[in-house]
Design a protein around this motif. Structure first.
Motif, mmCIF file in Angstrom:
data_model
loop_
_atom_site.group_PDB
_atom_site.id
_atom_site.type_symbol
_atom_site.label_atom_id
_atom_site.label_comp_id
_atom_site.label_asym_id
_atom_site.label_seq_id
_atom_site.Cartn_x
_atom_site.Cartn_y
_atom_site.Cartn_z
ATOM 1 N N GLN A 215 39.034 -22.232 53.561
ATOM 2 C CA GLN A 215 40.503 -22.206 53.492
ATOM 3 C C GLN A 215 41.022 -22.180 52.051
ATOM 4 O OE1 GLN A 215 41.564 -25.853 55.558
ATOM 5 N NE2 GLN A 215 41.830 -26.945 53.643
ATOM 6 N N TYR A 216 40.122 -22.514 51.098
ATOM 7 C CA TYR A 216 40.515 -22.492 49.683
ATOM 8 C C TYR A 216 39.903 -21.320 48.908
ATOM 9 C CZ TYR A 216 42.229 -27.322 50.081
ATOM 10 O OH TYR A 216 42.924 -28.460 50.421
ATOM 11 N N ASP A 217 38.895 -20.671 49.464
ATOM 12 C CA ASP A 217 38.115 -19.706 48.686
ATOM 13 C C ASP A 217 38.837 -18.356 48.615
ATOM 14 O OD1 ASP A 217 36.235 -17.794 47.784
ATOM 15 O OD2 ASP A 217 34.590 -19.108 48.405
ATOM 16 N N PRO A 218 39.239 -17.915 47.406
ATOM 17 C CA PRO A 218 39.976 -16.645 47.304
ATOM 18 C C PRO A 218 39.247 -15.467 47.950
ATOM 19 C CG PRO A 218 40.096 -17.820 45.224
ATOM 20 C CD PRO A 218 39.135 -18.583 46.097
ATOM 21 N N CYS A 219 37.917 -15.465 47.896
ATOM 22 C CA CYS A 219 37.171 -14.346 48.496
ATOM 23 C C CYS A 219 37.274 -14.353 50.021
ATOM 24 C CB CYS A 219 35.705 -14.380 48.055
ATOM 25 S SG CYS A 219 35.510 -13.885 46.334
ATOM 26 N N LYS A 249 32.088 -14.867 38.416
ATOM 27 C CA LYS A 249 31.826 -13.709 39.295
ATOM 28 C C LYS A 249 33.077 -12.986 39.793
ATOM 29 C CE LYS A 249 27.469 -15.602 41.021
ATOM 30 N NZ LYS A 249 26.353 -15.033 41.699
ATOM 31 N N PRO A 250 33.955 -12.537 38.901
ATOM 32 C CA PRO A 250 35.203 -11.901 39.362
ATOM 33 C C PRO A 250 34.968 -10.666 40.237
ATOM 34 C CG PRO A 250 34.862 -11.549 36.995
ATOM 35 C CD PRO A 250 33.867 -12.571 37.423
ATOM 36 N N GLU A 251 33.827 -10.017 40.046
ATOM 37 C CA GLU A 251 33.525 -8.839 40.875
ATOM 38 C C GLU A 251 33.478 -9.199 42.362
ATOM 39 O OE1 GLU A 251 31.717 -9.764 38.238
ATOM 40 O OE2 GLU A 251 31.858 -8.118 36.779
ATOM 41 N N ASN A 252 33.129 -10.451 42.677
ATOM 42 C CA ASN A 252 33.069 -10.855 44.092
ATOM 43 C C ASN A 252 34.433 -10.715 44.777
ATOM 44 O OD1 ASN A 252 30.482 -11.595 43.435
ATOM 45 N ND2 ASN A 252 30.574 -13.612 44.417
ATOM 46 N N LEU A 253 35.511 -10.932 44.019
ATOM 47 C CA LEU A 253 36.844 -10.842 44.617
ATOM 48 C C LEU A 253 37.197 -9.383 44.901
ATOM 49 C CD1 LEU A 253 39.308 -12.456 45.553
ATOM 50 C CD2 LEU A 253 40.245 -12.253 43.247
ATOM 51 N N VAL A 254 36.834 -8.511 43.963
ATOM 52 C CA VAL A 254 37.084 -7.074 44.166
ATOM 53 C C VAL A 254 36.291 -6.602 45.380
ATOM 54 C CG1 VAL A 254 36.838 -4.787 43.132
ATOM 55 C CG2 VAL A 254 37.529 -6.726 41.712
ATOM 56 N N GLU A 255 35.051 -7.042 45.462
ATOM 57 C CA GLU A 255 34.175 -6.669 46.591
ATOM 58 C C GLU A 255 34.768 -7.186 47.911
ATOM 59 O OE1 GLU A 255 31.712 -4.627 45.997
ATOM 60 O OE2 GLU A 255 31.240 -4.619 48.154
ATOM 61 N N ALA A 256 35.214 -8.443 47.904
ATOM 62 C CA ALA A 256 35.771 -9.048 49.125
ATOM 63 C C ALA A 256 37.042 -8.334 49.577
ATOM 64 C CB ALA A 256 36.069 -10.530 48.893
ATOM 65 N N SER A 257 37.758 -7.744 48.616
ATOM 66 C CA SER A 257 39.037 -7.096 48.963
ATOM 67 C C SER A 257 38.840 -5.716 49.582
ATOM 68 C CB SER A 257 39.922 -6.978 47.713
ATOM 69 O OG SER A 257 39.435 -5.960 46.860
ATOM 70 N N LYS A 258 37.623 -5.197 49.457
ATOM 71 C CA LYS A 258 37.378 -3.841 49.970
ATOM 72 C C LYS A 258 37.598 -3.784 51.479
ATOM 73 C CE LYS A 258 34.696 -2.020 46.230
ATOM 74 N NZ LYS A 258 33.379 -1.994 45.599
ATOM 75 N N GLY A 259 38.340 -2.785 51.909
ATOM 76 C CA GLY A 259 38.636 -2.647 53.334
ATOM 77 C C GLY A 259 39.793 -3.522 53.789
ATOM 78 N N THR A 260 40.380 -4.297 52.856
ATOM 79 C CA THR A 260 41.560 -5.109 53.200
ATOM 80 C C THR A 260 42.788 -4.493 52.520
ATOM 81 O OG1 THR A 260 41.710 -6.613 51.294
ATOM 82 C CG2 THR A 260 40.045 -7.147 52.966
ATOM 83 N N SER A 261 43.952 -5.083 52.819
ATOM 84 C CA SER A 261 45.184 -4.576 52.203
ATOM 85 C C SER A 261 45.283 -4.913 50.712
ATOM 86 C CB SER A 261 46.401 -5.135 52.950
ATOM 87 O OG SER A 261 46.266 -6.531 53.074
#
Ligand SMILES: N[C@@H](CCC(=O)N[C@@H](CS)C(=O)NCC(=O)O)C(=O)O
Length: 300
Positions: A215-219, A249-261
């Motif tokens: 519930q807190y994890d930006p990814c 690991k900022p790339e993890n956020l970009v990766e997590a956003s893939k396929g989302t709005s």
């Protein structure tokens, strides 16, 4: 609710107020600094002055960013105030890291609401930063009813490292209610559930149930919270930051956003040669100020 003024320091065209107050949610006194820009003192604004909240990283008090991030010049340029909350409650009675290390406990509250003993009595930093502190500041500064500073509605959030995590997490968790107009971060911990600092902090504050961590994890949050359309998130990360590959690991956020709005709307700039320090932060503060100023209605 009242604030004690421990210092009032002239800085650029405005003043840095060093304050402390009693927090009911963390059950303790808290320090907080507030920079009021030149526009506040000139009384030249017909609209209340917007606010940027800056959440600091591990080991920081409100002084680190006040002294070394150089937000003041930007605040005067655009006409916003800056609030620098502390990173945890402090005092001999506040439980601290049993390992006596700097990445957990005092100076490392992680901006979450702890559910676990012995932390939960004082480590309620999510409610403190996103609810109680803005409400108390509003009450104190706008006593006359004639609001000169808008601590509640026309506000944005940013932060560094653990504070970058706190900013991203708070922005996304409150996205539905439009609490924050914009969010940016400097070298943030974007995926706390998967890195050592986050595993230690969340494990202690939130316990072993990983759904409480999510519930807190930006990814995790970017996958659940739909972007309204045009909102972007701005992130800078130094390539020579020793924490970059293991903790941030900022790339993890970009990766997590893939396929989302959020796909394509999270701008991560890896900047060559910069480390984790305030030399890095202060270099990119003008860019972050310009970014937030647009969302706050202070620039085109
Ligand atoms: N050098 C720190 C490591 C922790 C650290 O780098 N903290 C960052 C935030 S994660 C910071 O802003 N430190 C305070 C400063 O540079 O003024 C220590 O050993 O105490």
């Amino acid at each position: 609710m009242s604030f004690k003024v421990n210092g009032e320091v002239g800085a650029c065209g405005g003043k840095l107020l060093k304050l402390s107050h009693h927090s009911n949610v963390v059950n303790n006194s808290m320090d907080v600094n507030v920079y009021l820009p030149q526009q506040y003192y000139k009384n030249s604004n017909d609209k209340p002055i917007p606010v940027i909240y800056f959440l600091s990283g591990l080991t920081c008090s409100p002084q680190n960013a006040s002294e070394k991030a150089f937000w003041q010049l930007q605040a005067d340029k655009y006409g916003f105030a800056v609030v620098y909350p502390d990173t945890s409650p402090r005092g001999d009675h506040i439980p601290d890291d049993p390992e006596k290390y700097w990445d957990f406990g005092v100076g490392a509250g992680f901006y979450v609401n702890s559910t676990q003993e012995p932390w939960k009595k004082h480590y309620q930093m999510y409610d403190y930063v996103h609810r109680e502190l803005p409400a108390q500041l509003n009450e104190y500064f706008n006593k006359s009813g004639n609001a000169k500073v808008d601590f509640l509605e026309n506000v944005s959030i940013t932060g560094h490292s653990m504070g970058g995590f706190g900013a991203l997490s708070g922005y996304l968790q409150n996205y539905g209610s439009k609490k924050y107009k914009s969010c940016s971060a400097f070298a943030p911990i974007v995926n706390p559930s998967k890195v050592p600092w986050g595993e230690k902090g969340f494990g202690n504050y939130l316990g072993n149930d990983k759904s409480a961590w999510a519930q807190y994890d930006p990814c995790e949050l970017v996958k659940k919270i739909p972007n309204r359309g045009a909102d972007r998130i701005l992130i800078h990360q130094g390539s020579n930051d020793g924490f970059y590959k293991v903790q941030l690991k900022p790339e993890n956020l970009v990766e997590a956003s893939k396929g989302t709005s959020w796909e394509g709307k999270i701008d991560v700039h890896i900047v060559d040669g910069f480390d984790h320090s305030y030399y890095f932060i202060s270099t990119f503060v003008p860019e972050h100020a310009a970014f937030h100023a647009k969302y706050l209605g202070l620039a085109q």
